[in-house]
Enzyme design. Structure first.
Site, PDB file in Angstrom:
ATOM      1  N   MET A  89       0.923  -1.048   0.014  1.00  0.00           N
ATOM      2  CA  MET A  89      -0.033   0.047  -0.074  1.00  0.00           C
ATOM      3  C   MET A  89       0.733   1.281  -0.077  1.00  0.00           C
ATOM      4  O   MET A  89       0.129   2.294   0.468  1.00  0.00           O
ATOM      5  CB  MET A  89      -1.166  -0.077   0.889  1.00  0.00           C
ATOM      6  N   PRO A  90       2.067   1.214  -0.438  1.00  0.00           N
ATOM      7  CA  PRO A  90       2.512   2.527  -0.290  1.00  0.00           C
ATOM      8  C   PRO A  90       1.746   3.148  -1.295  1.00  0.00           C
ATOM      9  O   PRO A  90       0.904   2.822  -2.394  1.00  0.00           O
ATOM     10  CB  PRO A  90       3.986   2.218  -1.343  1.00  0.00           C
ATOM     11  N   LEU A  91       1.689   4.684  -1.118  1.00  0.00           N
ATOM     12  CA  LEU A  91       1.030   5.734  -2.123  1.00  0.00           C
ATOM     13  C   LEU A  91       2.031   6.516  -2.470  1.00  0.00           C
ATOM     14  O   LEU A  91       2.615   7.092  -1.735  1.00  0.00           O
ATOM     15  CB  LEU A  91       0.076   6.427  -0.875  1.00  0.00           C
ATOM     16  N   THR A 136       4.704   7.164   0.292  1.00  0.00           N
ATOM     17  CA  THR A 136       4.480   7.058   1.612  1.00  0.00           C
ATOM     18  C   THR A 136       4.504   5.533   2.068  1.00  0.00           C
ATOM     19  O   THR A 136       3.892   4.971   1.106  1.00  0.00           O
ATOM     20  CB  THR A 136       3.152   7.748   1.944  1.00  0.00           C
TER      21      THR A 136
END
Lengths: 125, 125, 125
Positions: C1-3, C71
């Site tokens: 889930m890195p953004l 992130t």
């Protein structure tokens, strides 16, 4: 003073986008008890070619997925964050009507000394 | 290597936006002693429908409000941050002439190991 | 889930931008072992007047410089981050062919409790 940057695919009507702002503001009021008119938010709209989403973590997302990145005080508790996530999904589900699968939220923590909400002052340090 | 993302309402002339870059760069040079030509900044312009601001914390903001999100080394002190906020508001007040009420700044801390400024290296780790 | 939020100058063809997404996804798969289809990324394109870059730190950047802000969980190690930086530069160098000098990456750490990847839940808390 949370600062919120919202990313979604282009093409939704203005009322839809205003409803996102309204629901996020209400969720912050309820889950974080932010003061009245504590609204600092942007919406960036992306063409399909500039927006990528996947179905990782067993969530069937659609092109209506919304990435919501919220920077808050690093004093917020895990319980407050959970309540915020829950309330955001509930309220966006009602207004403008976003599927719960399409609500993607990331919180970034920032110390109280990291905010200046006007006048060049560090109001919360 | 601070990375700065600036958000404001669309419609300001190019000279206005260049002045924002110039003033932020100068503020970083003076308050953070960043090296020469340490300028990594973007400006995103938003239609009114995609930009929300409020008057929380007793600050009378206008449609000219600017959200400045600055990611810096997490080694910056509270004193450096205070100096940065003060200098940003002073310099933006002169050039391009933004009211101090409309200068909203948020700092995000990132460890030295979190930066790669070219060549795939972690230059500061 | 890195953004991931990517910023670059406007005007590159769609295939170029898709290649950025593809290479970043592959770099995350290899260096961070993210699950399949863990792709949450945007590309923002900027006119020259809204995009500022400099040559600090002895890197000869060009107008093709790309700012990549990622992130991730704050549990990532310095070694993982180094591997990620290296792999991003290598893969972007091949596809779409970005010079290593023009790859600027910043990682923002966020606790596991700071993510909701759907359904209003804090899946990783």
């Amino acid at each position: 003073m949370p600062l919120i940057h919202i990313s979604l695919r282009a093409g939704k009507p203005e009322a839809y986008r205003q409803a996102i702002f309204d629901s996020l503001y209400r969720a912050m009021r309820e889950a974080l008890s932010v003061p009245e008119d504590d609204q600092f938010m942007t919406i960036s709209e992306y063409d399909a070619a500039n927006f990528r989403y996947g179905n990782a973590y067993g969530v069937a997302r659609s092109a209506d997925v919304v990435y919501i990145q919220i920077t808050v005080f690093n004093t917020r508790t895990a319980e407050q964050k959970k309540a915020l996530f829950r309330r955001i999904a509930e309220l966006l589900g009602k207004k403008p009507g976003i599927r719960a699968e399409d609500v993607f939220v990331n919180i970034v923590d920032a110390a109280k000394e990291n905010w200046s909400v006007g006048h060049g002052l560090a109001q919360f340090a």
